[in-house]
Write an enzyme that holds these catalytic residues in place. Structure first.
Site, PDB file in Angstrom:
ATOM      1  N   LYS A 107       0.814  -1.218   0.000  1.00 54.82           N
ATOM      2  CA  LYS A 107       0.000   0.000   0.000  1.00 54.82           C
ATOM      3  C   LYS A 107       0.846   1.266   0.000  1.00 54.82           C
ATOM      4  O   LYS A 107       0.595   2.186  -0.792  1.00 54.82           O
ATOM      5  CB  LYS A 107      -0.939   0.003   1.205  1.00 54.82           C
ATOM      6  CG  LYS A 107      -1.798   1.257   1.281  1.00 54.82           C
ATOM      7  CD  LYS A 107      -2.837   1.199   2.373  1.00 54.82           C
ATOM      8  CE  LYS A 107      -2.250   1.319   3.745  1.00 54.82           C
ATOM      9  NZ  LYS A 107      -3.294   1.492   4.779  1.00 54.82           N
ATOM     10  N   GLU A 127     -13.657   5.452  20.761  1.00 50.66           N
ATOM     11  CA  GLU A 127     -13.991   4.900  19.455  1.00 50.66           C
ATOM     12  C   GLU A 127     -15.491   5.023  19.195  1.00 50.66           C
ATOM     13  O   GLU A 127     -16.305   5.018  20.120  1.00 50.66           O
ATOM     14  CB  GLU A 127     -13.555   3.433  19.378  1.00 50.66           C
ATOM     15  CG  GLU A 127     -12.055   3.243  19.454  1.00 50.66           C
ATOM     16  CD  GLU A 127     -11.298   4.008  18.390  1.00 50.66           C
ATOM     17  OE1 GLU A 127     -11.784   4.071  17.227  1.00 50.66           O
ATOM     18  OE2 GLU A 127     -10.238   4.568  18.709  1.00 50.66           O
ATOM     19  N   HIS A 173       8.492  17.038 -40.788  1.00 50.27           N
ATOM     20  CA  HIS A 173       7.390  16.111 -41.031  1.00 50.27           C
ATOM     21  C   HIS A 173       7.833  14.653 -41.129  1.00 50.27           C
ATOM     22  O   HIS A 173       8.831  14.349 -41.760  1.00 50.27           O
ATOM     23  CB  HIS A 173       6.653  16.409 -42.356  1.00 50.27           C
ATOM     24  CG  HIS A 173       6.755  17.804 -42.855  1.00 50.27           C
ATOM     25  ND1 HIS A 173       5.946  18.810 -42.413  1.00 50.27           N
ATOM     26  CD2 HIS A 173       7.579  18.365 -43.774  1.00 50.27           C
ATOM     27  CE1 HIS A 173       6.252  19.933 -43.027  1.00 50.27           C
ATOM     28  NE2 HIS A 173       7.242  19.696 -43.849  1.00 50.27           N
ATOM     29  N   ASN A 201      19.721   3.698 -38.021  1.00 43.83           N
ATOM     30  CA  ASN A 201      20.785   3.617 -37.020  1.00 43.83           C
ATOM     31  C   ASN A 201      21.074   2.206 -36.521  1.00 43.83           C
ATOM     32  O   ASN A 201      22.028   2.007 -35.788  1.00 43.83           O
ATOM     33  CB  ASN A 201      20.436   4.504 -35.821  1.00 43.83           C
ATOM     34  CG  ASN A 201      19.100   4.139 -35.195  1.00 43.83           C
ATOM     35  OD1 ASN A 201      18.224   3.580 -35.850  1.00 43.83           O
ATOM     36  ND2 ASN A 201      18.931   4.460 -33.933  1.00 43.83           N
ATOM     37  N   SER A 241      13.360  15.032 -49.499  1.00 40.94           N
ATOM     38  CA  SER A 241      12.335  14.168 -48.920  1.00 40.94           C
ATOM     39  C   SER A 241      12.631  12.707 -49.218  1.00 40.94           C
ATOM     40  O   SER A 241      13.284  12.379 -50.222  1.00 40.94           O
ATOM     41  CB  SER A 241      10.968  14.546 -49.480  1.00 40.94           C
ATOM     42  OG  SER A 241      10.614  15.861 -49.108  1.00 40.94           O
TER      43      SER A 241
END
Length: 462
Positions: free
Chosen positions: A7, A143, A351, A374, A393
């Protein structure tokens, strides 16, 4: 929590639950900081070694109650402790250092043996009620199940956070009994023991009752995350940041801003992210451990471990992976992915491109649909493109390869050899037109009919 994760290790706003508590406690500059661990202690201890290496750990082999846990913590310190001992719970991430300072200050000023951090809540159902005498001293913590009608009307509740006189605490813990329904040592029993011995039990009321909220399920975790996130965004806005829609903006505690930053809707800022003066981020962006320079614009982007230079532009729909460094007034555009890439001042990758393991100089333009190749299937290799280059391009740069300063590359080229400075590299086959191919291979098709009609029109013009 119904989780494989302990927790206290669940995360909100960039820290674990126990990490938030340690951060608050640490601001008091304590002489000793001890965390009592029990369930899943190996995981918790490993986490503590990362986030709070100066904290000590005490092991509670059997979870035998809150009093027993505190006793284990004191034994880690040798048993006898001078000064004030502050006890906090590990699942209260909203607790602030200011509230803990107020608790310790009240404890010292009132000369209490123990001071309880309390809160006044809208609905006290299920909580232990704080009962005081005419002087304001605490006479009991009752309590809910044991409270009478008058006590149930009390809205001041026990938080489970205390400040004790160290030596009195050690002595009282030795007198705590286990003759209760759980057979455990209750820390709250110490209050009665000290009061019966003639010592004063006081209280300090938290300014915001939400600070004492413990986390026991995913619903409470989400509620605490929302509260803490709102607290962080409020601090940012008061510091000069514009958050267009706080309800859809999420930040970690470690994120920092300079003035006049604008954060647009649907943005998540994580880790050590820093936004420089006048930067704009979003909408719909997630930045982790990323630095954005002054006046830069980052839109619809995911970035991890990246640096964006001043007045640079990123996105929309960009992905900046670790090691990306974009220079001043540079551009990473639409559907561009970068990784381990240094992109110089004024350089643009506008782009549909991938730039990985690369160094690009200043004021270069990378053509659309370019890929820095690469990886050879086993190793990564580096590509260098110089300054003032213009690449066409649909280029493939097959690393390792270097394109010199001022060089150009033709559209559709696969660059496998170094390009000297000032050169034009053309790496593509010659175009060949096969006349009449459609009529022969696709007779009767729409393409054939269109070609036939175009031929007739051209013949008529001739």
């Amino acid at each position: 929590m119904k989780s494989a994760t302990p927790k206290v290790l669940h995360d909100i706003c960039g820290r674990s639950l126990v990490g938030h508590v340690l951060a608050a406690a640490g601001e008091l500059d304590p002489e000793h900081l001890v965390v009592v661990v029990g369930h899943a202690r190996e995981q918790v201890a490993a986490h503590l070694a990362e986030v709070a290496p100066t904290a000590r750990t005490a092991v509670q082999e059997r979870q035998n109650g809150t009093g027993h846990a505190v006793r284990m913590g004191l034994e880690e310190l040798g048993g006898a402790v001078d000064g004030t001992v502050v006890v906090v719970c590990g699942d209260t991430p909203l607790l602030t250092a200011e509230t803990l300072r107020s608790l310790a200050g009240t404890h010292a000023a009132d000369g209490n043996a123990v001071t309880v951090l309390t809160a006044e809540v809208p609905d006290a159902t299920g909580y232990g009620r704080i009962v005081r005498d005419a002087s304001g001293a605490v006479t009991a913590i009752v309590e809910h199940k044991d409270a009478d009608e008058a006590q149930r009307a009390i809205r001041e509740i026990n938080s489970g956070v205390f400040a004790f006189d160290g030596r009195l605490l050690v002595d009282a813990l030795g007198k705590v009994r286990t003759d209760n329904s759980q057979g455990e040592e209750y820390l709250t029993d110490v209050l009665g023991i000290l009061r019966e011995a003639g010592h004063r039990v006081g209280a300090c009321v938290a300014g915001d009752h939400r600070e004492i909220a413990g986390i026991n399920n995913r619903v409470q975790l989400a509620e605490a995350r929302r509260i803490l996130n709102d607290r962080l965004l409020t601090g940012a806005m008061l510091g000069g940041v514009t958050v267009v829609d706080p309800a859809s903006t999420w930040v970690d505690v470690s994120v920092t801003f300079e003035r006049d930053v604008v954060v647009y809707p649907g943005t998540e800022l994580r880790g050590a992210t820093h936004l420089g003066e006048g930067a704009e981020v979003g909408p719909h962006s997630r930045l982790t451990d990323t630095r954005v320079g002054a006046g830069a614009r980052v839109e619809n982007t995911v970035a991890l471990g990246a640096e964006v230079g001043a007045e640079a532009s990123v996105g929309p729909f960009a992905y900046l992976r670790p090691g990306t460094r974009l220079g001043v007034r540079g551009k990473i555009g639409t559907y561009v992915e970068t990784k381990n890439a240094s992109i110089g001042e004024g350089t643009k990758v506008p782009h549909l491109s991938y730039v990985g393991d690369a160094t690009i100089g200043e004021y270069t333009n990378i053509g659309a649909a370019s890929v820095f190749v690469n990886y050879d299937g086993q190793d990564k290799h580096h590509t260098t493109v110089g300054s003032h280059c213009r690449t066409g391009s649909d280029n493939m740069f097959v690393a390792p390869v270097t394109v010199g300063d001022g060089a150009y590359t033709a559209a559709g080229s696969v660059i496998t050899k170094d390009v000297p400075p000032g050169s034009l590299a053309v790496a593509r086959g010659q175009q060949r037109n096969i006349e009449g191919w459609v009529a022969r291979k696709r007779p009767g098709s729409a393409a054939a009919r269109a070609a036939e009609e175009a031929s007739r029109e051209r013949g008529a013009e001739d």
